[in-house]
Motif scaffolding. Structure first.
Motif, PDB file in Angstrom:
ATOM      1  N   PRO A   1      63.566  86.514  76.335  1.00  0.00           N
ATOM      2  CA  PRO A   1      64.708  87.410  76.049  1.00  0.00           C
ATOM      3  C   PRO A   1      65.898  86.664  75.461  1.00  0.00           C
ATOM      4  N   ASP A   2      65.748  86.100  74.233  1.00  0.00           N
ATOM      5  CA  ASP A   2      66.841  85.306  73.662  1.00  0.00           C
ATOM      6  C   ASP A   2      67.898  86.157  72.957  1.00  0.00           C
ATOM      7  N   GLN A   3      67.476  87.051  72.042  1.00  0.00           N
ATOM      8  CA  GLN A   3      68.466  87.841  71.291  1.00  0.00           C
ATOM      9  C   GLN A   3      68.706  89.183  71.972  1.00  0.00           C
TER      10      GLN A   3
ATOM     11  N   GLY B   1      74.548  84.050  65.047  1.00  0.00           N
ATOM     12  CA  GLY B   1      74.301  83.244  66.239  1.00  0.00           C
ATOM     13  C   GLY B   1      72.870  82.720  66.279  1.00  0.00           C
ATOM     14  N   HIS B   2      71.908  83.549  65.847  1.00  0.00           N
ATOM     15  CA  HIS B   2      70.503  83.157  65.911  1.00  0.00           C
ATOM     16  C   HIS B   2      70.162  82.103  64.849  1.00  0.00           C
ATOM     17  N   THR B   3      70.684  82.303  63.630  1.00  0.00           N
ATOM     18  CA  THR B   3      70.456  81.301  62.574  1.00  0.00           C
ATOM     19  C   THR B   3      71.063  79.963  62.989  1.00  0.00           C
TER      20      THR B   3
ATOM     21  N   CYS C   1      71.590  78.910  65.987  1.00  0.00           N
ATOM     22  CA  CYS C   1      70.811  78.391  67.122  1.00  0.00           C
ATOM     23  C   CYS C   1      69.622  77.554  66.632  1.00  0.00           C
ATOM     24  N   HIS C   2      68.883  78.071  65.642  1.00  0.00           N
ATOM     25  CA  HIS C   2      67.732  77.319  65.113  1.00  0.00           C
ATOM     26  C   HIS C   2      68.191  76.027  64.432  1.00  0.00           C
ATOM     27  N   LEU C   3      69.286  76.111  63.679  1.00  0.00           N
ATOM     28  CA  LEU C   3      69.766  74.916  62.970  1.00  0.00           C
ATOM     29  C   LEU C   3      70.246  73.846  63.943  1.00  0.00           C
TER      30      LEU C   3
ATOM     31  N   PRO D   1      58.455  79.842  64.935  1.00  0.00           N
ATOM     32  CA  PRO D   1      58.105  81.195  65.379  1.00  0.00           C
ATOM     33  C   PRO D   1      59.369  81.892  65.893  1.00  0.00           C
ATOM     34  N   CYS D   2      59.601  83.149  65.490  1.00  0.00           N
ATOM     35  CA  CYS D   2      60.849  83.815  65.857  1.00  0.00           C
ATOM     36  C   CYS D   2      60.735  85.323  65.705  1.00  0.00           C
ATOM     37  N   GLY D   3      61.191  86.051  66.706  1.00  0.00           N
ATOM     38  CA  GLY D   3      61.157  87.516  66.642  1.00  0.00           C
ATOM     39  C   GLY D   3      62.505  88.145  66.362  1.00  0.00           C
TER      40      GLY D   3
ATOM     41  N   THR E   1      66.658  88.306  64.363  1.00  0.00           N
ATOM     42  CA  THR E   1      67.255  88.611  63.060  1.00  0.00           C
ATOM     43  C   THR E   1      68.135  87.441  62.621  1.00  0.00           C
ATOM     44  N   HIS E   2      68.316  87.316  61.298  1.00  0.00           N
ATOM     45  CA  HIS E   2      68.998  86.140  60.746  1.00  0.00           C
ATOM     46  C   HIS E   2      69.839  86.477  59.518  1.00  0.00           C
ATOM     47  N   LEU E   3      70.755  85.547  59.181  1.00  0.00           N
ATOM     48  CA  LEU E   3      71.475  85.625  57.913  1.00  0.00           C
ATOM     49  C   LEU E   3      70.515  85.151  56.824  1.00  0.00           C
TER      50      LEU E   3
HETATM   51 ZN   LIG Z   1      64.507  82.556  66.877  1.00  0.00          ZN
END
Ligand SMILES: [Zn+2]
Length: 280
Positions: A49-51, A125-127, A129-131, A245-247, A249-251
């Motif tokens: 439950p990340d996003q 925030g999600h983009t 986070c990955h970076l 792997p990611c479920g 949303t991103h910029l």
């Molecule tokens: Zn992700």
């Protein structure tokens, strides 16, 4: 109830609006859960439950929560969120986006509209986070004495090896890593970690600055439109293209972040590292 398959989702492509047939309704406590054939709403995932869930409206009613539902094929009971007895994407189950409202949603076809400002802040925030995870892997590469699986840039994947929780926030994220015995056994050096923390954070932030300046493209690869299709996040960084792997949303590019700052915080006993990421 005949659901007729998993919910199709349009948010991986960045959609925030849609119109769809209502295919089911389930009670969610004393609230109402509505299932449609296709939705732009991102629900909270029950396995990782990340996003957080999107907010917005369905049929003109406020969506106060959006959760994952699952019903076994041929089954009747729709399980919700933490009550789902199997892992995300388990075959033989239909995977559903359940839009939660305070009143019943009228009509057999509805308009769906996601709160765009909130979605954009969560995508940022999600983009970020990955970076920051990739930048942290690079900054800690010299601390590994044994070989462990590498990330897409070839650095030992500290993030995937040590992470215990990840939370995407509007314009930020909070990732928690365990620096315990098992990580040391895998070859990670913790000696001098507290003293090196400011320098590690500096290296992470310098790299983030480079990646934002490079205006690297970001996109999602989707093998299908079903909620639990195995999607991957891609970023064309100057050092090479990475996939995670990611479920969520991103910029669409790193420059859209403007600026990102990561701060590192070590727990008093040194067993837990928290990375706070802030956009802007
Ligand atoms: Zn992700």
């Amino acid at each position: 109830m005949e659901i007729g398959g998993s919910t199709l989702v349009s948010y991986p492509a960045g959609e925030v609006r849609g119109r769809s047939a209502v295919v089911g309704a389930v009670p969610v406590g004393d609230r109402y859960g509505t299932i449609v054939a296709e939705t732009p709403f991102h629900p909270l995932d029950h396995t990782w439950p990340d996003q957080p869930a999107d907010e917005g409206t369905i049929g003109g009613l406020a969506v106060v929560d959006c959760v994952t539902g699952a019903v076994e094929e041929g089954g009747e009971t729709v399980h919700l969120g933490a009550d789902i007895p199997v892992r995300r994407g388990t075959p033989g189950w239909n995977w559903l986006v359940v839009h939660v409202t305070d009143g019943p949603v009228p009509g057999r076809e509805v308009e769906l509209a996601v709160d765009e400002a909130r979605r954009r802040a969560l995508s940022a925030g999600h983009t970020a986070c990955h970076l920051t995870a990739l930048a942290l892997n690079a900054a800690l590469a010299g601390r590994w004495r044994k070989e462990i699986p590498a990330d897409g840039l070839g650095h030992p994947d500290f993030d995937q090896t040590a992470i215990t929780s990840s939370r995407i926030l509007p314009d930020g994220s909070r990732d928690v890593y365990r620096l315990g015995k098992s990580l040391r056994r895998k070859g990670f050096t913790v000696e001098g970690f507290a003293e090196d923390l400011p320098e590690i954070a500096q290296r992470v932030n310098d790299r983030l600055k480079e990646w934002i300046a490079a205006d690297a493209p970001v996109w999602i690869d989707s093998p299908g439109s079903e909620l639990t299709a195995r999607r991957t996040w891609h970023c064309g960084l100057p050092e090479g293209e990475v996939a995670i792997p990611c479920g969520g949303t991103h910029l669409s590019s790193t420059s859209r972040l403007g600026s990102v700052t990561a701060t590192l915080e070590l727990s008093g006993d040194g067993s837990e590292l928290t990375m706070h990421t802030t956009v802007g």
